[in-house]
Design an enzyme around this catalytic site. Structure first.
Site, PDB file in Angstrom:
ATOM      1  CG  HIS A   1      -2.545   1.333  -5.024  1.00 35.88           C
ATOM      2  ND1 HIS A   1      -3.865   1.700  -4.891  1.00 35.88           N
ATOM      3  CD2 HIS A   1      -1.825   2.461  -4.863  1.00 35.88           C
ATOM      4  CE1 HIS A   1      -3.935   3.002  -4.676  1.00 35.88           C
ATOM      5  NE2 HIS A   1      -2.708   3.494  -4.647  1.00 35.88           N
TER       6      HIS A   1
ATOM      7  CB  CYS B   1       2.944   1.105  -6.590  1.00 32.08           C
ATOM      8  SG  CYS B   1       4.046   2.248  -7.419  1.00 32.08           S
TER       9      CYS B   1
ATOM     10  CB  CYS C   1       1.749   7.619  -6.292  1.00 28.99           C
ATOM     11  SG  CYS C   1      -0.012   7.352  -6.473  1.00 28.99           S
TER      12      CYS C   1
ATOM     13  NE  ARG D   1      -2.516   9.765  -7.522  1.00 28.53           N
ATOM     14  CZ  ARG D   1      -2.734  10.164  -6.282  1.00 28.53           C
ATOM     15  NH1 ARG D   1      -3.928  10.577  -5.927  1.00 28.53           N
ATOM     16  NH2 ARG D   1      -1.803  10.177  -5.384  1.00 28.53           N
TER      17      ARG D   1
END
Lengths: 103, 271
Positions: free
Chosen positions: B184, B180, B232, B228
């Site tokens: 991010h 992730c 991802c 969501r």
């Protein structure tokens, strides 16, 4: 079974402002599913609105209108407490009407 | 000798034009979405899900013919106002840390007696196939609009979930060796034309978390946090994220905690 529309109508100055959210798939008939089969067309073709029985809007719609359409318009001659009725009809012959009091 | 140089120059000019084109497309895409949001004003198609969820909440259904008004989302039976702002949290009755979606599943199975598999047959809606979970989620989430995110974070299991989520956020895996954090974890990153929030900072996490669940314009559907996260994972080419798994809850916990203090504005409206 179609879901209810979300209708808001309020007097704004000399006019009544109407905002409508409709729940509809609005399938164009151009799309294919995961198996490659064409997803049949299914969209709203007619939208009408009336205020205390007087037609204030009539619209012919086609497949280019988005899914879950949003429609906003204003009209003259409505007053607080009047009944605004909105109706749509789609290619499957289904239709739905919802009514609100103008606020 | 001249030709290659000219070609090279032409290529350079070409790529500069491409860059300019991309920049322009980026702003115009974002402008178009901003314009779309403005057109709606305070309205949001998510309201269609909210009203469907409200009806579902109050309708007696399932083998037990019960509605969900006795559902305890953490603030007592039937209290939905502000409940989402304090999730995920520990629940004594299930002995689990639960996010809103898994808690709703618990309520539906225990109060209404609807089997989990049946209720989750359509987790994520698609056109005519509508998801009850998404509708209920939208209804509950909307009742926390304007509330600041404030997690209890007292129970050791809640802290463990946060720690797991934090570790998972930076855990590189899959054919692309992605985490992730790859997308991010830094400021100013983007995928194609999408600007990516830096979820490790309070500002970035708030910006993202306070607007989810959201109505996704490009899909014409309301999407939950569970959706969501699993998307991802798909984008990272990781194995499918299991609904309600410890990792899913942990990541939600990590994001919610990072976003603490942010004011909820969900359901939002996204591209």
């Amino acid at each position: 079974m179609s879901d209810p529309m979300r209708i808001r109508a309020a007097v704004k100055g000399e006019k009544v402002e109407v905002k409508i959210l409709m729940s509809h798939v609005m399938e164009t008939g151009q799309r294919k599913d995961a198996e490659g089969a064409v997803v049949p067309a299914h969209y709203i073709t007619k939208v009408t609105a009336s205020c205390n029985g007087r037609d204030v809007l009539s619209a012919d719609w086609g497949p280019s209108v988005s899914k879950n359409p949003y429609l906003s318009f204003r009209f003259k001659g409505g007053a607080k407490g009047d009944k605004l009725k909105v109706t749509w009809t789609d290619t499957a012959g289904d239709s739905r009407s919802d009514e609100v009091s103008i606020g | 000798m001249n030709t290659p140089r000219a070609t090279r120059r032409a290529l350079l000019v070409g790529s500069l034009l491409l860059l300019a084109g991309a920049a322009q497309a980026e702003t115009s895409t974002q402008d178009a979405i901003a314009e779309y949001r403005e057109m709606f004003g305070d309205d949001n198609p998510a309201e269609l899900w909210q009203s469907r969820g409200e009806a579902l909440w109050h309708t007696a259904r399932g083998p037990k013919q019960a509605n969900l008004t006795a559902c305890d989302l953490g603030l007592g039976p039937g209290v939905i106002e502000g409940a989402y702002a304090q999730l995920p949290r520990w629940f004594d009755d299930t002995q689990q840390v639960q996010d809103l979606e898994t808690r709703l599943v618990s309520c539906v199975t225990t109060l209404q007696g609807i089997p989990r598999e049946e209720f989750l047959k359509v987790k994520f809606g698609d056109g005519e196939k509508k998801s009850e979970l998404e509708a209920l989620t939208a209804y509950v989430v909307a009742a926390s609009r304007g509330k600041p995110i404030a997690l209890p974070m007292q129970h050791p299991a809640e802290q463990a979930a946060y720690a797991l989520g934090k570790a998972a956020f930076s855990y590189r895996a899959g054919p692309h060796d992605f985490a992730c954090a790859t997308c991010h974890g830094d400021a100013g990153k983007r995928i194609r034309l999408q600007e990516l929030p830096q979820l490790t900072t309070a500002a970035g996490a708030r910006e993202a978390y306070t607007h989810w669940p959201a109505y996704r314009i490009s899909q014409g559907e309301l999407r939950t946090m569970e959706w969501r996260l699993q998307d991802c994972f798909r984008q990272q080419r990781l194995p499918q994220l299991k609904f309600g798994s410890e990792v899913a809850i942990g990541l939600t916990m990590f994001l919610a905690k990072n976003a603490e203090g942010g004011t909820l504005a969900a359901p939002g409206i996204k591209r």
